[in-house]
Design a protein around this motif. Structure first.
Motif, PDB file in Angstrom:
ATOM      1  N   VAL A  52     -27.921  19.946   4.771  1.00 39.33           N
ATOM      2  CA  VAL A  52     -27.818  18.751   5.606  1.00 39.33           C
ATOM      3  C   VAL A  52     -26.394  18.220   5.447  1.00 39.33           C
ATOM      4  O   VAL A  52     -25.900  18.099   4.323  1.00 39.33           O
ATOM      5  N   GLN A  53     -25.735  17.924   6.572  1.00 42.20           N
ATOM      6  CA  GLN A  53     -24.353  17.457   6.536  1.00 42.20           C
ATOM      7  C   GLN A  53     -24.175  16.237   7.431  1.00 42.20           C
ATOM      8  O   GLN A  53     -24.811  16.125   8.486  1.00 42.20           O
ATOM      9  N   THR A  54     -23.290  15.358   7.006  1.00 41.57           N
ATOM     10  CA  THR A  54     -22.925  14.216   7.842  1.00 41.57           C
ATOM     11  C   THR A  54     -21.436  13.957   7.673  1.00 41.57           C
ATOM     12  O   THR A  54     -20.857  14.264   6.612  1.00 41.57           O
ATOM     13  N   ASP A  55     -20.801  13.439   8.707  1.00 40.24           N
ATOM     14  CA  ASP A  55     -19.394  13.049   8.595  1.00 40.24           C
ATOM     15  C   ASP A  55     -19.078  11.901   9.545  1.00 40.24           C
ATOM     16  O   ASP A  55     -19.784  11.660  10.529  1.00 40.24           O
ATOM     17  N   MET A  56     -18.030  11.182   9.204  1.00 38.97           N
ATOM     18  CA  MET A  56     -17.535  10.060   9.999  1.00 38.97           C
ATOM     19  C   MET A  56     -16.060  10.309  10.285  1.00 38.97           C
ATOM     20  O   MET A  56     -15.291  10.597   9.363  1.00 38.97           O
ATOM     21  N   SER A  57     -15.674  10.219  11.564  1.00 35.99           N
ATOM     22  CA  SER A  57     -14.298  10.496  11.971  1.00 35.99           C
ATOM     23  C   SER A  57     -13.700   9.310  12.717  1.00 35.99           C
ATOM     24  O   SER A  57     -14.369   8.678  13.535  1.00 35.99           O
ATOM     25  N   TYR A  58     -12.434   9.056  12.428  1.00 35.32           N
ATOM     26  CA  TYR A  58     -11.654   8.036  13.134  1.00 35.32           C
ATOM     27  C   TYR A  58     -10.516   8.737  13.858  1.00 35.32           C
ATOM     28  O   TYR A  58      -9.695   9.416  13.233  1.00 35.32           O
ATOM     29  N   LEU A  59     -10.476   8.613  15.177  1.00 39.63           N
ATOM     30  CA  LEU A  59      -9.449   9.248  15.998  1.00 39.63           C
ATOM     31  C   LEU A  59      -8.453   8.196  16.457  1.00 39.63           C
ATOM     32  O   LEU A  59      -8.807   7.282  17.212  1.00 39.63           O
ATOM     33  N   ALA A  60      -7.214   8.302  15.974  1.00 40.06           N
ATOM     34  CA  ALA A  60      -6.152   7.355  16.316  1.00 40.06           C
ATOM     35  C   ALA A  60      -5.263   7.957  17.393  1.00 40.06           C
ATOM     36  O   ALA A  60      -4.750   9.071  17.242  1.00 40.06           O
ATOM     37  N   MET A  61      -5.085   7.214  18.494  1.00 44.95           N
ATOM     38  CA  MET A  61      -4.285   7.671  19.633  1.00 44.95           C
ATOM     39  C   MET A  61      -3.045   6.792  19.763  1.00 44.95           C
ATOM     40  O   MET A  61      -3.045   5.613  19.392  1.00 44.95           O
ATOM     41  N   ASN A  62      -1.989   7.337  20.344  1.00 47.15           N
ATOM     42  CA  ASN A  62      -0.752   6.578  20.514  1.00 47.15           C
ATOM     43  C   ASN A  62      -0.858   5.520  21.610  1.00 47.15           C
ATOM     44  O   ASN A  62      -0.476   4.364  21.411  1.00 47.15           O
ATOM     45  N   THR A  63      -1.360   5.905  22.762  1.00 52.22           N
ATOM     46  CA  THR A  63      -1.371   4.993  23.904  1.00 52.22           C
ATOM     47  C   THR A  63      -2.760   4.677  24.435  1.00 52.22           C
ATOM     48  O   THR A  63      -2.970   3.635  25.044  1.00 52.22           O
ATOM     49  N   SER A  64      -3.729   5.557  24.230  1.00 45.88           N
ATOM     50  CA  SER A  64      -5.080   5.310  24.726  1.00 45.88           C
ATOM     51  C   SER A  64      -5.956   4.753  23.604  1.00 45.88           C
ATOM     52  O   SER A  64      -5.513   4.575  22.471  1.00 45.88           O
ATOM     53  N   SER A  65      -7.209   4.477  23.914  1.00 46.33           N
ATOM     54  CA  SER A  65      -8.106   3.810  22.977  1.00 46.33           C
ATOM     55  C   SER A  65      -8.482   4.712  21.807  1.00 46.33           C
ATOM     56  O   SER A  65      -8.735   5.914  21.977  1.00 46.33           O
ATOM     57  N   ASP A  66      -8.540   4.111  20.611  1.00 44.33           N
ATOM     58  CA  ASP A  66      -9.003   4.841  19.430  1.00 44.33           C
ATOM     59  C   ASP A  66     -10.512   5.046  19.519  1.00 44.33           C
ATOM     60  O   ASP A  66     -11.214   4.342  20.254  1.00 44.33           O
ATOM     61  N   GLN A  67     -11.009   6.011  18.716  1.00 46.48           N
ATOM     62  CA  GLN A  67     -12.435   6.326  18.772  1.00 46.48           C
ATOM     63  C   GLN A  67     -12.995   6.484  17.364  1.00 46.48           C
ATOM     64  O   GLN A  67     -12.271   6.867  16.423  1.00 46.48           O
ATOM     65  N   LEU A  68     -14.273   6.206  17.229  1.00 48.37           N
ATOM     66  CA  LEU A  68     -14.999   6.369  15.983  1.00 48.37           C
ATOM     67  C   LEU A  68     -16.210   7.246  16.268  1.00 48.37           C
ATOM     68  O   LEU A  68     -16.926   7.026  17.252  1.00 48.37           O
ATOM     69  N   MET A  69     -16.450   8.253  15.410  1.00 51.81           N
ATOM     70  CA  MET A  69     -17.545   9.187  15.651  1.00 51.81           C
ATOM     71  C   MET A  69     -18.318   9.441  14.364  1.00 51.81           C
ATOM     72  O   MET A  69     -17.727   9.661  13.303  1.00 51.81           O
ATOM     73  N   TRP A  70     -19.651   9.401  14.466  1.00 48.38           N
ATOM     74  CA  TRP A  70     -20.531   9.730  13.337  1.00 48.38           C
ATOM     75  C   TRP A  70     -21.463  10.851  13.759  1.00 48.38           C
ATOM     76  O   TRP A  70     -21.991  10.864  14.872  1.00 48.38           O
ATOM     77  N   ARG A  71     -21.658  11.826  12.847  1.00 48.45           N
ATOM     78  CA  ARG A  71     -22.527  12.966  13.141  1.00 48.45           C
ATOM     79  C   ARG A  71     -23.434  13.264  11.946  1.00 48.45           C
ATOM     80  O   ARG A  71     -23.044  13.065  10.789  1.00 48.45           O
ATOM     81  N   LEU A  72     -24.621  13.731  12.254  1.00 46.23           N
ATOM     82  CA  LEU A  72     -25.584  14.171  11.246  1.00 46.23           C
ATOM     83  C   LEU A  72     -26.169  15.491  11.720  1.00 46.23           C
ATOM     84  O   LEU A  72     -26.570  15.618  12.874  1.00 46.23           O
ATOM     85  N   GLN A  73     -26.220  16.477  10.822  1.00 44.92           N
ATOM     86  CA  GLN A  73     -26.694  17.796  11.250  1.00 44.92           C
ATOM     87  C   GLN A  73     -27.558  18.446  10.172  1.00 44.92           C
ATOM     88  O   GLN A  73     -27.234  18.419   8.983  1.00 44.92           O
TER      89      GLN A  73
END
Length: 400
Positions: free
Chosen positions: A374-395
């Protein structure tokens, strides 16, 4: 085609029931069915891989993360067969993708048929440490992609892989290895392939694709080929290191990412460009600690697809650079914590794409190694000009 696939699966199911009544089932993780001819001239192992994934993604709006999107999906569902024919020196591997993600990508170039086949390859050890491969399989490219999806350290591969991998293709490969000293091992690989990716039925649309790789293991082989397994699940008792450099040249490539991506269609046919991809990677493991790093760089002779009047079609080769660094520590109770940093820097003048920095934290619980986890992770995507994103996954993943 779907009916044919259902019939194949039904045959395997019926056969497995019959076989299970006649012999003991294999140990978990060693295949659903293990067969061997009475005269020992052939063998087959039948396995199945399943990954069930849930995810949620938020986009930054007015200095806060909102506008959530979520979904559940069967990330991978694959039927796998491997073994040998006539002699243990002649082996084969077949992998069929049954999930929507695996079969996607149908086009006129695949006869408008789903792309069921992932791998269909023969491997012939014809002399000493020389091996000839022929068929469809992964090219000797970036390490993260060559690592099986069963054996990933995180829920899924990095942005570097999704943007710079050369994945699978049809052709031939020559592989060789030798010992430079008692422990120092050198591995070489060369591939000649069609250059349009997997399951293409229309022939060679552009030129051929040439891939070469040199890999060194200065401290000897990893346990159970652990240089291509995510995390130090075998807890190497001595330091192990693998270093590799790969170069891929796709002559007259017709896709935006060498043999991957979208076809570059113009009013006169397909746009063709010579695309080069360089990858340098490393893997280190010792007593539960693991590190993997990759650097990729792609260039193209003519990145813009143009119509006959010189106007741009909007398709261009995704040229630029990528860096992926990840590390983890596996505790003795088989819990692992891991971290990953990925930087994607496309040529913004050509691609118009934003700079991307992704930061990921992961936790994995290996119940039976990579075979059941079982795996889970949390990611933060930082962009220069467009909107940043946050992602959570469970598998949840299981591999018979």
């Amino acid at each position: 085609m779907k009916l044919q696939l259902v019939l194949i699966l039904l045959c395997f199911s019926v056969f497995s029931v019959i076989y299970a009544q006649e012999t003991d089932a294999p140990k978990f993780g060693n295949g659903l069915i293990n067969l061997k001819g009475k005269d020992s001239t052939w063998a087959m192992k039948v396995g199945f891989q399943l990954q069930f994934q849930g995810m949620a993604q938020w986009e930054e709006q007015n200095s806060s993360f909102s506008d959530v999107e979520s979904n559940f999906l069967i990330r991978r569902a694959r039927l796998k067969l491997d073994g040998f024919a006539y002699s243990p020196k002649l082996t084969y591997k077949i992998a069929l993708g049954l999930s929507n993600r695996d079969m996607s990508g149908a086009s006129v170039y695949t006869s408008n048929a789903p792309r069921y086949i992932l791998d269909a390859v023969m491997k012939w050890n014809f002399y000493d440490n020389f091996e000839l491969w022929f068929g469809q399989t992964k090219l000797p490219g970036n390490r993260e992609h060559v690592i099986s999806s069963t054996n990933l350290q995180f829920v899924d591969r990095s942005l570097l892989d999704s943007n710079f991998t050369i994945d699978r293709d049809l052709g031939i490969q020559l592989r060789h290895h030798f010992k430079f000293s008692e422990k120092f091992i050198v591995k070489e690989a060369f591939a000649l392939s069609q250059g349009e990716g997997r399951n293409v039925t229309t022939g060679n649309l552009g030129g051929f694709q040439y891939t070469s790789q040199l890999e060194v293991l200065p401290f000897g082989e990893f346990t159970k080929k652990g240089d291509y397994v995510g995390g130090d699940v075998y807890r190497e008792s001595t330091p192990k290191l693998a270093l590799a450099i790969s170069y891929d040249f796709n002559n007259d490539a017709v896709k935006t990412r060498s043999n991957q991506g979208a076809y570059m269609v113009t009013d006169t046919g397909l746009h063709k460009s010579n695309i080069s991809t360089l990858v340098v990677d490393a893997m280190f493991k010792y007593q539960g600690l693991s590190f993997m790093g990759e650097y990729a760089h792609r260039t193209a002779s003519d990145p813009f697809a143009k119509n006959s009047d010189g106007s741009l079609t909007g398709d261009e080769v995704n040229i630029g650079k990528g860096l992926n660094l990840q590390a983890g520590y596996l505790f003795v109770n088989n819990w692992e914590v891991s971290a990953r940093f990925t930087n994607i820097a496309f040529d913004q003048v050509i691609t118009g794409r934003d700079l991307e920095n992704q930061y990921t934290l992961g936790v994995s619980r290996y119940i039976l190694g990579h075979k059941l986890k079982v795996q889970t992770d949390m990611s933060y995507l930082a962009m220069n000009t467009s909107s940043d994103q946050l992602m959570w996954r469970l598998q949840f993943a299981i591999d018979f």
